[in-house]
Design an enzyme around this catalytic site. Structure first.
Site, PDB file in Angstrom:
ATOM      1  N   TYR A  58      12.093  -3.573   8.458  1.00 22.03           N
ATOM      2  CA  TYR A  58      12.242  -4.082   9.882  1.00 22.03           C
ATOM      3  C   TYR A  58      13.496  -3.713  10.540  1.00 22.03           C
ATOM      4  O   TYR A  58      13.626  -4.164  11.686  1.00 22.03           O
ATOM      5  CB  TYR A  58      12.066  -5.505   9.854  1.00 22.03           C
ATOM      6  CG  TYR A  58      10.766  -6.031   9.283  1.00 22.03           C
ATOM      7  CD1 TYR A  58       9.718  -5.373   8.971  1.00 22.03           C
ATOM      8  CD2 TYR A  58      10.416  -7.388   9.382  1.00 22.03           C
ATOM      9  CE1 TYR A  58       8.527  -5.673   8.484  1.00 22.03           C
ATOM     10  CE2 TYR A  58       9.012  -7.907   9.116  1.00 22.03           C
ATOM     11  CZ  TYR A  58       7.993  -6.953   8.872  1.00 22.03           C
ATOM     12  OH  TYR A  58       6.763  -7.474   8.189  1.00 22.03           O
ATOM     13  N   LYS A 100       7.914  -3.723  -5.485  1.00 25.10           N
ATOM     14  CA  LYS A 100       6.951  -2.790  -5.860  1.00 25.10           C
ATOM     15  C   LYS A 100       7.702  -1.495  -6.589  1.00 25.10           C
ATOM     16  O   LYS A 100       7.470  -0.638  -6.190  1.00 25.10           O
ATOM     17  CB  LYS A 100       6.206  -2.634  -4.520  1.00 25.10           C
ATOM     18  CG  LYS A 100       5.121  -1.584  -4.630  1.00 25.10           C
ATOM     19  CD  LYS A 100       3.938  -2.512  -5.578  1.00 25.10           C
ATOM     20  CE  LYS A 100       2.807  -1.364  -5.618  1.00 25.10           C
ATOM     21  NZ  LYS A 100       1.352  -1.959  -6.927  1.00 25.10           N
ATOM     22  N   ASP A 131       1.677  -6.917  -5.414  1.00 27.63           N
ATOM     23  CA  ASP A 131       0.323  -7.221  -5.489  1.00 27.63           C
ATOM     24  C   ASP A 131      -0.322  -8.141  -6.371  1.00 27.63           C
ATOM     25  O   ASP A 131      -1.095  -8.986  -6.114  1.00 27.63           O
ATOM     26  CB  ASP A 131      -0.335  -5.739  -5.695  1.00 27.63           C
ATOM     27  CG  ASP A 131       0.366  -5.149  -6.656  1.00 27.63           C
ATOM     28  OD1 ASP A 131       1.546  -5.376  -7.324  1.00 27.63           O
ATOM     29  OD2 ASP A 131      -0.445  -4.011  -7.072  1.00 27.63           O
ATOM     30  N   ASP A 152       7.317 -11.693   4.743  1.00 29.61           N
ATOM     31  CA  ASP A 152       6.529 -11.810   5.668  1.00 29.61           C
ATOM     32  C   ASP A 152       4.866 -11.915   5.412  1.00 29.61           C
ATOM     33  O   ASP A 152       4.459 -12.932   5.916  1.00 29.61           O
ATOM     34  CB  ASP A 152       6.538 -10.658   6.594  1.00 29.61           C
ATOM     35  CG  ASP A 152       6.285 -10.723   8.170  1.00 29.61           C
ATOM     36  OD1 ASP A 152       5.885 -11.816   8.405  1.00 29.61           O
ATOM     37  OD2 ASP A 152       6.100  -9.808   9.057  1.00 29.61           O
ATOM     38  N   ASP A 171       2.570 -16.005   4.914  1.00 30.48           N
ATOM     39  CA  ASP A 171       1.159 -16.289   5.675  1.00 30.48           C
ATOM     40  C   ASP A 171       0.304 -16.760   4.763  1.00 30.48           C
ATOM     41  O   ASP A 171      -0.662 -17.658   4.894  1.00 30.48           O
ATOM     42  CB  ASP A 171       0.877 -15.181   6.354  1.00 30.48           C
ATOM     43  CG  ASP A 171       1.301 -15.083   7.893  1.00 30.48           C
ATOM     44  OD1 ASP A 171       2.338 -15.474   8.143  1.00 30.48           O
ATOM     45  OD2 ASP A 171       0.481 -14.468   8.714  1.00 30.48           O
TER      46      ASP A 171
END
Ligand SMILES: NC(=O)c1ccc[n+]([C@@H]2O[C@H](COP(=O)([O-])OP(=O)(O)OC[C@H]3O[C@@H](n4cnc5c(N)ncnc54)[C@H](O)[C@@H]3O)[C@@H](O)[C@H]2O)c1
Length: 357
Positions: A134, A185, A218, A242, A246
């Protein structure tokens, strides 16, 4: 306490009105003054003046004890410039490296998962908030052609990774929690995420009472849906945080329920609901104000006003348990009436709430 309030755009304005109502309510019930200063920074302000925030905007924010934001984002500002300057800019300029997002289901009825309830959905996510993808480092070459090259770099620094992972461990230790899970990851992103691995493995032994585990992001996304009860504290990078928060919002009953803090411990920090400005709902008295209201509790708790914070959380829980909510979480109230319901619980029986564990 001196708080800057940026209602922002869309339903940000609707839910901020209720957050302000709750701050005024706890201030009068508990007798501790809370001075609120409203800043007009928003899409409307930008379109009218050409200014996202004034030249001294970040310094102005630093002069407050905390900042409350509703939401930013407006279809008329297609490049989202004002939201980037006000929200992302503040995160970077005030170095708010901890994005703190509690995920707590308040009522079994709101669980989207079969056979999973309050005992299974109660954890916190710490998202790194100042680095990752970001930071907007990169560029586009031959844009608009079939040869277009788009590069978006991910930044991971030792300092940035260390301080967020340490914060997650410290939070667990301070709150009697025994499990911290780091998600990355590192199998596919072998440079940046090797750093996350190294720092996590180096810090874990310093917290002997805490079980430190690692999951690839994941797998973590899958387990959040399949077995959320295994988590107490999750720590991850900016992008992954982020996204998984959610999922966390959905586990709480919907985005309208989720609160967050953008924190630099000991410095001016920013608190906001997780949701965006939801333009189709704006101004219709339908947005759920609970995420915004719970964000005021996070803010007050961070500023040391623990009784006020607890009273707000307990009042929200009571309102949810009794169905005094907006329609997205099964009630029949409008935004204002749902805010009134929480305020009334605080006014009626603050002492009763505080006796609860
Ligand atoms: N922190 C922020 O200010 C923030 C965060 C996310 C998105 N945004 C911006 O918000 C705008 C809209 O984005 P979006 O639609 O992807 O996300 P959104 O969070 O605004 O809405 C997503 C969905 O959740 C529902 N929803 C969200 N908040 C709700 C609430 N309080 N009560 C009831 N339902 C609620 C909406 O109806 C919508 O269906 C965009 O401009 C985006 O950039 C801002």
């Amino acid at each position: 306490m001196k708080i800057a309030v940026i209602a922002g755009d869309g339903i940000g304005k609707d839910v901020t009105a209720e957050a302000v109502k709750i701050l005024n309510t706890v201030s009068s019930v508990f007798g501790r003054p809370i001075a609120l200063e409203h800043l007009p920074w928003s899409a409307d302000h930008f379109l009218k003046t050409g200014e996202t925030l004034p030249a001294n905007g970040y310094d102005l924010l630093r002069s407050f004890d905390a900042v409350f934001v509703g939401a930013l984002g407006d279809p008329r500002v297609t490049d989202n410039r004002h939201a980037r300057d006000i929200l992302l800019g503040t995160r970077f300029e005030l170095d708010l490296y901890v994005n703190y997002r509690p995920v707590k289901l308040l009522d079994d009825r709101l669980s989207p998962l079969k056979d999973r309830g309050r005992k299974d959905i109660n954890f916190v996510v710490f998202r790194e908030n100042t680095e990752g993808v970001y930071v907007s480092i990169g560029g586009r070459f031959k844009a608009g052609t079939e040869d277009e090259v788009a590069i978006q770099e991910e930044i991971n620094t030792y300092k940035g990774v260390h301080r967020i992972i340490k914060h997650a461990f410290d939070f667990a230790a301070a709150n009697g929690l025994t499990k911290v899970c780091m998600a990355d990851k590192s199998n596919a992103m072998q440079q940046g995420h090797a750093l996350w691995q190294r720092v996590f493995k180096a810090l874990a032994p310093q917290y002997p009472g805490i079980t430190a585990t690692h999951q690839y992001i994941d797998a973590l996304a899958m387990f959040l849906v399949k077995d959320p009860g295994q988590y107490q504290v999750i720590v991850t990078n900016n992008l992954f945080g982020d996204i998984v928060t959610d999922i966390g919002g959905a586990l709480q009953g919907g985005l309208g329920m989720a609160a967050s803090g953008n924190i630099h411990p000991g410095k001016t920090s920013l608190f906001e609901p997780v949701h965006g400005s939801a333009p189709p709902l704006a101004g219709k008295n339908v947005a759920n104000p609970i995420g915004a209201i719970l964000s005021t509790a996070l803010m007050l708790d961070t500023l040391g006003a623990r009784e006020e914070a607890k009273a707000i959380e307990a009042a929200v829980e009571a309102a949810v348990a009794q169905g005094h909510t907006t329609t997205d979480v099964g009630g029949s109230l409008g935004t204002k009436e749902a805010g009134d319901a929480v305020a009334n619980f605080i006014k009626k029986e603050p002492a009763t709430f505080l006796r609860k564990p």
